[in-house]
Design a protein around this motif. Structure first.
Motif, short mmCIF file in Angstrom:
data_model
loop_
_atom_site.label_atom_id
_atom_site.label_comp_id
_atom_site.label_asym_id
_atom_site.label_seq_id
_atom_site.Cartn_x
_atom_site.Cartn_y
_atom_site.Cartn_z
N ALA A 42 0.95 -1.24 0.23
CA ALA A 42 0.04 -0.06 0.00
C ALA A 42 0.73 1.29 0.10
CB ALA A 42 -1.15 0.15 1.02
N PRO A 43 1.74 1.38 0.70
CA PRO A 43 2.88 2.58 0.70
C PRO A 43 3.54 2.61 -0.62
CG PRO A 43 3.47 1.45 2.85
CD PRO A 43 2.60 0.50 1.83
N VAL A 44 3.78 1.67 -1.35
CA VAL A 44 4.39 1.67 -2.61
C VAL A 44 3.51 2.38 -3.68
CG1 VAL A 44 5.59 0.59 -4.42
CG2 VAL A 44 6.07 -0.02 -2.04
N ILE A 45 2.22 1.84 -3.75
CA ILE A 45 1.24 2.20 -4.40
C ILE A 45 0.92 3.66 -4.16
CG2 ILE A 45 -1.30 1.99 -5.04
CD1 ILE A 45 -1.10 -1.02 -4.49
N PHE A 46 0.78 4.13 -3.11
CA PHE A 46 0.42 5.54 -2.54
C PHE A 46 1.61 6.45 -3.36
CE2 PHE A 46 -0.14 9.30 -0.01
CZ PHE A 46 -1.63 9.21 -0.07
N ILE A 47 2.89 5.94 -3.00
CA ILE A 47 4.00 6.79 -3.67
C ILE A 47 3.86 6.92 -4.88
CG2 ILE A 47 6.82 6.88 -3.66
CD1 ILE A 47 6.67 5.83 -0.85
N PHE A 48 3.63 5.62 -5.74
CA PHE A 48 3.43 5.69 -7.26
C PHE A 48 2.44 6.84 -7.66
CE2 PHE A 48 1.62 3.88 -10.88
CZ PHE A 48 2.72 4.25 -11.89
N GLY A 49 1.23 7.02 -6.81
CA GLY A 49 0.27 7.91 -7.08
C GLY A 49 0.78 9.08 -7.27
N ILE A 50 1.47 9.58 -5.97
CA ILE A 50 2.15 10.86 -6.02
C ILE A 50 3.06 11.11 -6.90
CG2 ILE A 50 3.54 12.10 -4.30
CD1 ILE A 50 2.41 10.57 -2.06
N TYR A 51 3.90 10.17 -7.24
CA TYR A 51 4.88 10.26 -8.56
C TYR A 51 3.99 10.82 -9.75
CZ TYR A 51 7.81 8.85 -12.37
OH TYR A 51 8.41 8.80 -13.52
N VAL A 52 3.04 10.09 -9.77
CA VAL A 52 2.21 10.23 -11.16
C VAL A 52 1.53 11.68 -11.39
CG1 VAL A 52 0.04 9.49 -12.70
CG2 VAL A 52 1.76 7.66 -11.54
N VAL A 53 0.96 12.10 -10.06
CA VAL A 53 0.57 13.47 -10.04
C VAL A 53 1.77 14.28 -10.16
CG1 VAL A 53 -0.41 14.94 -8.31
CG2 VAL A 53 -1.23 12.73 -8.50
N LEU A 54 2.76 14.38 -9.57
CA LEU A 54 3.73 15.43 -9.70
C LEU A 54 4.24 15.33 -10.92
CD1 LEU A 54 5.74 15.24 -6.11
CD2 LEU A 54 3.88 16.75 -6.91
N ASN A 55 4.56 14.15 -11.70
CA ASN A 55 5.01 14.32 -13.03
C ASN A 55 3.86 14.37 -14.13
OD1 ASN A 55 8.10 13.77 -13.24
ND2 ASN A 55 7.42 12.39 -11.50
N GLY A 56 2.71 14.85 -13.80
CA GLY A 56 1.71 14.99 -14.76
C GLY A 56 1.84 15.81 -15.88
N HIS A 57 2.72 16.86 -15.91
CA HIS A 57 3.21 17.65 -17.12
C HIS A 57 4.35 17.22 -17.80
CE1 HIS A 57 5.35 18.94 -13.73
NE2 HIS A 57 6.22 19.73 -14.33
N LEU A 58 5.02 16.20 -17.38
CA LEU A 58 6.17 15.45 -18.13
C LEU A 58 5.80 14.29 -18.85
CD1 LEU A 58 8.87 16.45 -15.31
CD2 LEU A 58 8.04 17.74 -17.43
N SER A 59 4.90 13.51 -18.07
CA SER A 59 4.84 11.96 -18.76
C SER A 59 3.07 11.82 -18.54
CB SER A 59 5.71 11.09 -18.00
OG SER A 59 5.10 11.11 -16.47
N PRO A 60 2.95 10.70 -19.27
CA PRO A 60 1.56 10.36 -19.28
C PRO A 60 1.21 10.10 -17.88
CG PRO A 60 2.57 9.24 -21.00
CD PRO A 60 3.48 10.03 -20.37
N GLY A 61 -0.22 10.51 -17.60
CA GLY A 61 -0.89 10.28 -16.27
C GLY A 61 -1.46 11.82 -15.78
N GLY A 62 -1.25 12.17 -14.67
CA GLY A 62 -1.73 13.65 -14.36
C GLY A 62 -2.82 13.37 -13.16
N GLY A 63 -3.40 14.41 -12.75
CA GLY A 63 -4.46 14.74 -11.55
C GLY A 63 -5.22 13.36 -11.63
#
Lengths: 146, 176
Positions: A16-37
Motif C-alpha cells: 500500500a505505501p508503494v502504491i501511494f507513492i506511485f500515485g504521488i509520482y504520477v501526480v507530480l510528473n503529470g506535466h512531463l509524462s502520461p498520467g496526471g491528476g
C-alpha cells in the motif's frame, strides 16, 4: 466485511505505501509524462481501498476518516477555484485560469507555471472523492446489517 | 496495427454479449471486465497512454466494488422464459443493423482515412507545448486550454460524492 488472512494483511502492509507513492509520482510528473491528476488520484485512492479490503473495517476509525476526507475534498475544489481567481487577479490580462507563474524550461520538474499546482489539487480531490464513496458504502452496509 | 484493433474490438463485443447471457452473475461481472481491459489495449494501440492509465485504474476499482457487492447477493440470476415479444425486438435490431451497415458503407469512402482527421478545432493545440510550457501535451490541453472543462469535471465528481452521502445517510444530523 471481515479482514482477510495474515498473508494478505502482510503483503498489503508492504504494497500500500508503494502504491501511494506511485500515485504521488504520477501526480507530480503529470506535466512531463502520461498520467496526471485524475489517474494519480485514483491510484492513491486504490491504496486506501486495498487497506480497507484487506484489514476489514474498524468503524470508529473509518467514520473519522470519512469526515476528514470530505473536508479534504471540499478544500481541494475550493483551492482549484482560488488558483483560477488568482490567475484573474495577478496576471495582467483579466482571464480566468491564466498562467500567472513563470513557464520555465520545458521538461523540468518545476515548469509549466500553474499546471503542476492544478495537477496536485485535482489529484487530492479525486483521491478524496473516490475514497469517500467507498468508505460511505462500507459504513452504510454496516448500519443496515445492524 | 489496425488488425489488432479489430481483434480487440471483436473480443470486447464477445465479452459484452457473454456478460449479458451468463447464468452466473460473477462470471457476468468478470466477462464485463474483458470489455474494460480490452478498451485499455485499444487505447494503447491508438497511442493514448493517458487514457489507458485512467481506464485501467478505474476498471480495477469498479471490478473490485462490483465483486464486493456480489459477495452479499445470490450468484444466480432468475430464469427468464421465451416470449414472442423477444422475436419482435430481435427483428427490429436486425433491421436497424442492416440499415446502419448500408449507411456506413456509403458514407465511409467520403471521410478522410483512419487517423487523419480534419483538425480544424485542434490546430492551435499542436504547438501547445511552447505556449503552456508542459512537456505532456494532454495535460497542457486539459489544464491549460480547457481548464474550464477540468473545473466542470471536478464539480461533477464533487456533486456525485454529495449525492452518494445524501442517499446513504440513514440517520439525520438532528438525531446526534
Amino acid at each position: 466485511m471481515k479482514g482477510m488472512t495474515v498473508i494478505v494483511k502482510k503483503v498489503t502492509q508492504f504494497m500500500a505505501p508503494v502504491i501511494f507513492i506511485f500515485g504521488i509520482y504520477v501526480v507530480l510528473n503529470g506535466h512531463l509524462s502520461p498520467g496526471g491528476g485524475f489517474a494519480g488520484g485514483v491510484i492513491m485512492a486504490s491504496a486506501f481501498i486495498l487497506q480497507i479490503l484487506a484489514n476489514g473495517e474498524i468503524l470508529d476509525k473509518l467514520r473519522k476518516e470519512e469526515s476528514g476526507l470530505e473536508f479534504l475534498e471540499s478544500t481541494a475544489i475550493l483551492g482549484f477555484l482560488v488558483v483560477a481567481a488568482l490567475g484573474l487577479l495577478l496576471s495582467g490580462s483579466f482571464v480566468f485560469f491564466s498562467n500567472f507563474l513563470k513557464q520555465g524550461v520545458i521538461g523540468e520538474l518545476l515548469s509549466a507555471g500553474i499546471i503542476p499546482l492544478e495537477n496536485i489539487i485535482v489529484g487530492t480531490e479525486v483521491c478524496a472523492a473516490i475514497a469517500t464513496i467507498f468508505i460511505a458504502l462500507v459504513v452504510f452496509k454496516d448500519e443496515v446489517t445492524k | 496495427m489496425e488488425i489488432y484493433l479489430i481483434i480487440m474490438l471483436i473480443l470486447m463485443i464477445c465479452g459484452s454479449l457473454f456478460s449479458l447471457h451468463a447464468k452466473d452473475l460473477l462470471s457476468a461481472v468478470i466477462s464485463y471486465g474483458i470489455v474494460g481491459f480490452g478498451l485499455v489495449i485499444a487505447f494503447l494501440i491508438l497511442q493514448a497512454p493517458d487514457l489507458a492509465i485512467v481506464q485501467i485504474v478505474v476498471e480495477i476499482i469498479t471490478l473490485v466494488i462490483m465483486i464486493a457487492v456480489l459477495n452479499n447477493t445470490t450468484h444466480q440470476q432468475e430464469e427468464s422464459r421465451f416470449h414472442f415479444s423477444k422475436m419482435l425486438y430481435f427483428a427490429v435490431v436486425l433491421i436497424f443493423a442492416a440499415l446502419f451497415f448500408i449507411a456506413f458503407n456509403k458514407i465511409s469512402p467520403l471521410l478522410s482515412s483512419f487517423g487523419n482527421h480534419t483538425t480544424r478545432m485542434a490546430t492551435p493545440y499542436m504547438h501547445g507545448a511552447t505556449v503552456t510550457g508542459s512537456a505532456n501535451l494532454v495535460t497542457g490541453i486539459v489544464f491549460g486550454f480547457r481548464a474550464y472543462d477540468t473545473l466542470g469535471e471536478a464539480t461533477v465528481l464533487f456533486t456525485a460524492v454529495i449525492g452518494v452521502l445524501t442517499i446513504l445517510r440513514l440517520k439525520g444530523k438532528k438525531d446526534e
